[in-house]
Every structure is written in C-alpha cells, then in structure tokens.
Scaffold this motif. Structure first.
Motif, PDB file in Angstrom:
ATOM      1  N   ASN A  32       0.832  -1.183   0.000  1.00 55.60           N
ATOM      2  CA  ASN A  32       0.000   0.000   0.000  1.00 55.60           C
ATOM      3  C   ASN A  32       0.872   1.240   0.000  1.00 55.60           C
ATOM      4  O   ASN A  32       2.105   1.150   0.032  1.00 55.60           O
ATOM      5  CB  ASN A  32      -0.949   0.013   1.212  1.00 55.60           C
ATOM      6  CG  ASN A  32      -0.233  -0.004   2.543  1.00 55.60           C
ATOM      7  OD1 ASN A  32       0.813   0.615   2.692  1.00 55.60           O
ATOM      8  ND2 ASN A  32      -0.790  -0.685   3.522  1.00 55.60           N
ATOM      9  N   LEU A  33       0.229   2.384  -0.021  1.00 57.28           N
ATOM     10  CA  LEU A  33       0.920   3.658   0.010  1.00 57.28           C
ATOM     11  C   LEU A  33       0.185   4.547   1.001  1.00 57.28           C
ATOM     12  O   LEU A  33      -1.046   4.579   1.034  1.00 57.28           O
ATOM     13  CB  LEU A  33       0.944   4.295  -1.381  1.00 57.28           C
ATOM     14  CG  LEU A  33       1.706   5.603  -1.551  1.00 57.28           C
ATOM     15  CD1 LEU A  33       2.358   5.662  -2.933  1.00 57.28           C
ATOM     16  CD2 LEU A  33       0.824   6.809  -1.330  1.00 57.28           C
ATOM     17  N   GLN A  34       0.956   5.267   1.804  1.00 59.02           N
ATOM     18  CA  GLN A  34       0.365   6.103   2.843  1.00 59.02           C
ATOM     19  C   GLN A  34       0.885   7.523   2.704  1.00 59.02           C
ATOM     20  O   GLN A  34       2.092   7.746   2.518  1.00 59.02           O
ATOM     21  CB  GLN A  34       0.723   5.512   4.226  1.00 59.02           C
ATOM     22  CG  GLN A  34      -0.103   6.022   5.375  1.00 59.02           C
ATOM     23  CD  GLN A  34       0.092   5.191   6.655  1.00 59.02           C
ATOM     24  OE1 GLN A  34       0.756   4.157   6.663  1.00 59.02           O
ATOM     25  NE2 GLN A  34      -0.503   5.644   7.739  1.00 59.02           N
ATOM     26  N   TRP A  35      -0.013   8.496   2.819  1.00 58.30           N
ATOM     27  CA  TRP A  35       0.370   9.907   2.847  1.00 58.30           C
ATOM     28  C   TRP A  35       0.254  10.409   4.287  1.00 58.30           C
ATOM     29  O   TRP A  35      -0.741  10.136   4.973  1.00 58.30           O
ATOM     30  CB  TRP A  35      -0.538  10.744   1.942  1.00 58.30           C
ATOM     31  CG  TRP A  35      -0.199  10.668   0.489  1.00 58.30           C
ATOM     32  CD1 TRP A  35      -0.750   9.844  -0.445  1.00 58.30           C
ATOM     33  CD2 TRP A  35       0.755  11.482  -0.206  1.00 58.30           C
ATOM     34  NE1 TRP A  35      -0.195  10.083  -1.677  1.00 58.30           N
ATOM     35  CE2 TRP A  35       0.743  11.083  -1.561  1.00 58.30           C
ATOM     36  CE3 TRP A  35       1.627  12.507   0.168  1.00 58.30           C
ATOM     37  CZ2 TRP A  35       1.550  11.670  -2.536  1.00 58.30           C
ATOM     38  CZ3 TRP A  35       2.436  13.086  -0.792  1.00 58.30           C
ATOM     39  CH2 TRP A  35       2.395  12.671  -2.127  1.00 58.30           C
ATOM     40  N   PHE A  36       1.288  11.167   4.680  1.00 61.68           N
ATOM     41  CA  PHE A  36       1.339  11.741   6.022  1.00 61.68           C
ATOM     42  C   PHE A  36       1.499  13.248   5.927  1.00 61.68           C
ATOM     43  O   PHE A  36       2.026  13.779   4.946  1.00 61.68           O
ATOM     44  CB  PHE A  36       2.544  11.207   6.811  1.00 61.68           C
ATOM     45  CG  PHE A  36       2.501   9.752   7.150  1.00 61.68           C
ATOM     46  CD1 PHE A  36       3.004   8.806   6.260  1.00 61.68           C
ATOM     47  CD2 PHE A  36       2.012   9.317   8.363  1.00 61.68           C
ATOM     48  CE1 PHE A  36       3.000   7.460   6.579  1.00 61.68           C
ATOM     49  CE2 PHE A  36       2.009   7.969   8.695  1.00 61.68           C
ATOM     50  CZ  PHE A  36       2.504   7.045   7.797  1.00 61.68           C
ATOM     51  N   ILE A  50      -3.768   4.034   0.826  1.00 58.18           N
ATOM     52  CA  ILE A  50      -4.318   3.408  -0.379  1.00 58.18           C
ATOM     53  C   ILE A  50      -3.747   1.998  -0.478  1.00 58.18           C
ATOM     54  O   ILE A  50      -2.535   1.818  -0.554  1.00 58.18           O
ATOM     55  CB  ILE A  50      -3.936   4.187  -1.651  1.00 58.18           C
ATOM     56  CG1 ILE A  50      -4.190   5.671  -1.505  1.00 58.18           C
ATOM     57  CG2 ILE A  50      -4.692   3.648  -2.856  1.00 58.18           C
ATOM     58  CD1 ILE A  50      -3.715   6.471  -2.695  1.00 58.18           C
ATOM     59  N   GLN A  51      -4.628   1.015  -0.505  1.00 59.59           N
ATOM     60  CA  GLN A  51      -4.179  -0.364  -0.685  1.00 59.59           C
ATOM     61  C   GLN A  51      -3.722  -0.550  -2.134  1.00 59.59           C
ATOM     62  O   GLN A  51      -4.157   0.170  -3.034  1.00 59.59           O
ATOM     63  CB  GLN A  51      -5.310  -1.335  -0.361  1.00 59.59           C
ATOM     64  CG  GLN A  51      -5.823  -1.244   1.066  1.00 59.59           C
ATOM     65  CD  GLN A  51      -4.810  -1.676   2.098  1.00 59.59           C
ATOM     66  OE1 GLN A  51      -3.781  -2.294   1.786  1.00 59.59           O
ATOM     67  NE2 GLN A  51      -5.070  -1.360   3.361  1.00 59.59           N
ATOM     68  N   SER A  52      -2.879  -1.548  -2.335  1.00 60.95           N
ATOM     69  CA  SER A  52      -2.307  -1.757  -3.673  1.00 60.95           C
ATOM     70  C   SER A  52      -3.372  -2.079  -4.713  1.00 60.95           C
ATOM     71  O   SER A  52      -3.181  -1.840  -5.907  1.00 60.95           O
ATOM     72  CB  SER A  52      -1.265  -2.877  -3.636  1.00 60.95           C
ATOM     73  OG  SER A  52      -1.872  -4.091  -3.243  1.00 60.95           O
ATOM     74  N   SER A  53      -4.519  -2.587  -4.260  1.00 60.75           N
ATOM     75  CA  SER A  53      -5.597  -2.942  -5.190  1.00 60.75           C
ATOM     76  C   SER A  53      -6.507  -1.758  -5.522  1.00 60.75           C
ATOM     77  O   SER A  53      -7.385  -1.871  -6.378  1.00 60.75           O
ATOM     78  CB  SER A  53      -6.449  -4.063  -4.590  1.00 60.75           C
ATOM     79  OG  SER A  53      -6.977  -3.658  -3.345  1.00 60.75           O
ATOM     80  N   SER A  65      -4.379   9.400  -5.390  1.00 58.64           N
ATOM     81  CA  SER A  65      -4.473   8.376  -6.427  1.00 58.64           C
ATOM     82  C   SER A  65      -3.219   7.519  -6.418  1.00 58.64           C
ATOM     83  O   SER A  65      -2.159   7.947  -5.949  1.00 58.64           O
ATOM     84  CB  SER A  65      -4.659   9.022  -7.802  1.00 58.64           C
ATOM     85  OG  SER A  65      -3.503   9.774  -8.131  1.00 58.64           O
ATOM     86  N   LEU A  66      -3.361   6.315  -6.939  1.00 63.27           N
ATOM     87  CA  LEU A  66      -2.227   5.391  -6.999  1.00 63.27           C
ATOM     88  C   LEU A  66      -2.201   4.702  -8.354  1.00 63.27           C
ATOM     89  O   LEU A  66      -3.213   4.133  -8.787  1.00 63.27           O
ATOM     90  CB  LEU A  66      -2.339   4.335  -5.901  1.00 63.27           C
ATOM     91  CG  LEU A  66      -1.295   3.205  -5.927  1.00 63.27           C
ATOM     92  CD1 LEU A  66       0.103   3.760  -5.724  1.00 63.27           C
ATOM     93  CD2 LEU A  66      -1.619   2.159  -4.864  1.00 63.27           C
TER      94      LEU A  66
END
Lengths: 110, 113
Positions: A32-36, A50-53, A65-66
């Motif tokens: 996943n990706l996380q914004w801080f 955001i999960q990878s899916s 967005s991812l």
C-alpha cells in the motif's frame, strides 16, 4: 531497494488554489501507500492509506491516487487554506518495510 | 486511546553518555517501529517488532544502538555510547500489521554535544 521521490521539495501556493503533490517509487511490488502530514517540530499524522488494489482514496478535501504500474501517487488538496501549510510525506509498504520520501514542504499564502 | 506516547520529548546529552528513549504503543497494535529523522537522510526505519519480537533490525546503524520490547506496551531504544552524529528526531510508531496504517508518536529530539 525501494526509492521514494517527492518533487518539488518545497512549493508555495496562494490560498484557494488546488494543491497537487507527486510521489514516485521504483519498485511497484507494494502492499500500500500512505500519505502523512508533518507540522514543524511534530510527529507524523496519517492522512490517507491506499491499498495496492485501489486506485484512489478520498477524505474531505484530500484525494490520493495510486498508479502502481507507473510507480506514482498524487495527493490533491482542494481549495488550499493557510492551515494546510506543512510537510507532506509519501511512504510505500513493500519488502516488509515502510520507505519514505523526503517530503514536499508546502506553504499556503493567505 | 492517547495515541503513541514517547518520552522524553527532548534530550540533550554529552558525547559518550548513554541515552534511553521510551515508547508506549497504541493498545492492541501488534507492530512497533522505531524511526530516525534527519534533514540529510529523511525518515529511516531502524527496527521493528511484531508481538514483542524484533523482526528487522537491518536499519540499526551500528552496535551502539539496541532496542528492546519487554512487553506489548513498552519499548526502549538505547544508544551507548552516544555520538554527535546521533543527533536527530527519533520516532516510534505502531500499527496493526505489515502494510497496515501506522500511527506515529510525537518524537524525541536528541541532541548529543
């Protein structure tokens, strides 16, 4: 080794404009990706995960967005306010660890 | 929940002294992470624990650094002996699992003179 890049390192925008922050990563095999968000002298506050899916996540004025295939994520902040002034960090989970970018330092000018 | 708690918030010490940083994770979180933040290198993962067991300590800079988690509600990061290049902000974070959202403490600002 996962490399996370955030460009530009710093930017200023007038109040009311939309903010667009970019994050790129080298290894697309991520969980996943996380914004801080980080305020001066403070810890990190999680904004969005955001999960990878998933392709995107939204919370209030924030939208992230991812695009795994291209190794990119974008954080949009609508109608920026002076209170949005902070450093925004992107982090990706992969290979059992969280790799951080160095952040985008944002100043919203009243 | 009060969130992740770290102490002390600020630490100033002299080179060669032992430094101990403390962390209390969010109750129920199985994972605890220690990070270091500097202007030059950004945020770096030092070590993380799962159910009190160290899983990955490859980020620990050298033998002067050690970390323990004696129980689910407490962890320490120790530097002995400290050096000026150890000056940084040290963060503790906890989460529910690999790939889960992480929650950060306020950090400990360490200055080694």
């Amino acid at each position: 080794k996962q490399e996370v890049t955030q460009i530009p390192a710093a930017l200023s925008v007038p109040e009311g404009e939309n903010l667009v922050l970019n994050c790129s990563f080298t290894d697309s095999a991520i969980y996943n990706l996380q914004w801080f968000r980080q305020d001066p002298g403070k810890g990190l506050t999680s904004l969005l995960l955001i999960q990878s899916s998933q392709r995107e996540q939204t919370s209030g004025r924030l939208n992230a967005s991812l695009d795994k295939s291209s190794g990119r994520s974008t954080l949009y902040i609508a109608a920026s306010q002076p209170g949005d002034s902070a450093t925004y960090l992107c982090a990706v989970w992969g290979n059992n660890r969280l790799a951080f970018g160095k952040g985008n330092q944002v100043v919203v000018i009243p | 929940d009060a969130g992740v708690i770290q102490s002390p918030r600020h630490e100033v010490t002299e080179m060669g002294q032992e430094v101990t940083l403390r962390c209390k994770p969010i109750s129920g979180h199985d994972y605890l992470f220690w990070y270091r933040q500097t202007m030059m290198r950004g945020l770096e993962l030092l070590i993380y624990f799962n159910n009190n067991v160290p899983i990955d300590d490859s980020g620990m800079p050298e033998d002067r650094f050690s970390a323990k988690m004696p129980n689910a509600s407490f962890s320490t990061l120790k530097i002995q002996p400290s050096e000026p290049r150890d000056s940084a902000v040290y963060f503790c974070a906890s989460g529910g699992g690999v790939g889960n959202e992480q929650f950060f403490g306020p950090g400990t600002r360490l200055t080694v003179l």
